[in-house]
Design an enzyme around this catalytic site. Sequence first.
Site, short mmCIF file in Angstrom:
data_model
loop_
_atom_site.label_atom_id
_atom_site.label_comp_id
_atom_site.label_asym_id
_atom_site.label_seq_id
_atom_site.Cartn_x
_atom_site.Cartn_y
_atom_site.Cartn_z
N ASN A 6 15.05 -13.42 -9.17
CA ASN A 6 13.80 -13.26 -8.43
C ASN A 6 12.90 -14.48 -8.66
OD1 ASN A 6 10.99 -12.61 -7.98
ND2 ASN A 6 11.61 -10.49 -7.72
N HIS A 9 7.78 -15.95 -9.10
CA HIS A 9 6.83 -16.65 -9.96
C HIS A 9 6.91 -18.17 -9.86
CE1 HIS A 9 5.23 -12.97 -10.97
NE2 HIS A 9 6.18 -12.58 -11.82
N HIS A 42 9.87 -11.23 -3.23
CA HIS A 42 9.06 -10.09 -2.80
C HIS A 42 7.96 -10.60 -1.88
CE1 HIS A 42 6.59 -6.31 -4.23
NE2 HIS A 42 6.63 -6.42 -2.91
N ARG A 44 4.85 -9.75 -0.38
CA ARG A 44 3.82 -8.71 -0.54
C ARG A 44 2.85 -8.75 0.63
NH1 ARG A 44 3.66 -6.87 -6.17
NH2 ARG A 44 1.92 -5.63 -5.45
N ARG A 48 0.47 -12.94 -2.04
CA ARG A 48 -0.11 -13.64 -3.20
C ARG A 48 0.80 -14.72 -3.76
NH1 ARG A 48 0.22 -8.83 -7.66
NH2 ARG A 48 -0.95 -7.71 -6.09
N HIS A 49 2.11 -14.59 -3.55
CA HIS A 49 3.00 -15.68 -4.01
C HIS A 49 3.93 -16.13 -2.88
CE1 HIS A 49 5.24 -12.04 -4.89
NE2 HIS A 49 4.67 -11.83 -6.07
N GLU A 69 12.40 -8.08 -1.16
CA GLU A 69 11.71 -6.84 -1.52
C GLU A 69 10.48 -6.71 -0.63
OE1 GLU A 69 10.58 -7.11 -5.59
OE2 GLU A 69 12.61 -7.42 -6.27
N THR A 100 5.29 -4.63 -9.38
CA THR A 100 5.69 -3.30 -8.94
C THR A 100 5.65 -2.35 -10.13
OG1 THR A 100 7.21 -4.48 -7.50
CG2 THR A 100 7.44 -2.10 -7.57
N GLU A 150 18.33 0.47 -6.39
CA GLU A 150 18.04 -0.35 -7.56
C GLU A 150 17.27 0.52 -8.54
OE1 GLU A 150 16.27 -4.23 -6.94
OE2 GLU A 150 15.40 -4.19 -8.95
N HIS A 187 13.84 -4.87 -13.43
CA HIS A 187 12.41 -4.85 -13.76
C HIS A 187 12.23 -4.92 -15.26
CE1 HIS A 187 8.13 -4.45 -13.32
NE2 HIS A 187 8.33 -4.70 -12.05
N1 PXP Z 1 13.26 -5.41 -9.06
C1 PXP Z 1 12.13 -5.11 -8.36
C2 PXP Z 1 12.21 -4.05 -7.31
C3 PXP Z 1 10.93 -5.80 -8.58
O1 PXP Z 1 9.84 -5.50 -7.87
C4 PXP Z 1 10.92 -6.83 -9.55
C5 PXP Z 1 9.67 -7.61 -9.77
O2 PXP Z 1 9.32 -8.30 -8.65
C6 PXP Z 1 12.11 -7.11 -10.24
C7 PXP Z 1 13.25 -6.36 -9.99
C8 PXP Z 1 12.18 -8.17 -11.28
O3 PXP Z 1 11.37 -7.84 -12.34
P1 PXP Z 1 11.05 -8.91 -13.48
O4 PXP Z 1 10.28 -10.02 -12.82
O5 PXP Z 1 10.28 -8.15 -14.46
O6 PXP Z 1 12.38 -9.40 -13.99
#
Ligand code: PXP
Length: 235
Positions: A6, A9, A42, A44, A48-49, A69, A100, A150, A187
């Site tokens: 992901n 960031h 993601h 959103r 924001r990102h 996402e 999330t 997931e 997550h």
């Molecule tokens: N899965 C989902 C559905 C998420 O929303 C996120 C965060 O954007 C992640 C996985 C990844 O989480 P993390 O950034 O904490 O590894």
Amino acid sequence: MRLGVNLDHIATVREARKAKEPDPVQAALLAELGGADGITVHLRGDRRHIKERDVKLLKDVVKTRLNVEMAATDEMVEIALEILPHQVTLVPERREEITTEGGLDVVLQGEFIKPAISKLLAAGIEVSIFVDPDPDQVRACAKLGVGAVEINTGKYAEGERVDQELEHISKTAKLASKIGLKVLAGHGLNYRNVTPIVKIEEIEELNIGHSIVARAVYVGLERAVREMKELINRR
Ligand code: PXP
């Protein structure tokens, strides 16, 4: 086990200065070089990102698979139908949240998200739903015709009642697999807490963002991804 990286960031750092760098597209190429099996972002509601432009460019550039996402809103479905990522993961979204906060309550909101799912599936997009480790949620997902779930590992990652959380995740993964759903998880996973999750056989893929991007600041993204890949390949 597959690893989806992901890259939200990377865009968070870019948006801290409303600048052009760092660029999620460049990051995606490096993540793939490090062994990522897929790229996740993601989009959103508040942008924001990640922005729509990022998703469009990533769709063109990513050589593995692009997983987006999003909330099951009309606006997001329209964007997905235009860009056609390989997969959409439906997530709940609250404006005030930092990330999330939990799985989508499919038991409660199944009827509401059904039209969105039908449109995505009809366009050939694979659909996954982010749910808490709860068998009822998985059964509700199966009824909606999606191909994957997931499982939210967020609570496990908080580090309290770890054994109990692992048990919930494992039970939910087994049920999902038994009823024919592809099982993903994610997550809050990091280099220290990922191994017990890796041992759950039914989980085919992990989605990991923050810990990989954080480590990349020190060791570079390619190496950060490779190190996570090595950990999750030790089943
Ligand atoms: N899965 C989902 C559905 C998420 O929303 C996120 C965060 O954007 C992640 C996985 C990844 O989480 P993390 O950034 O904490 O590894």
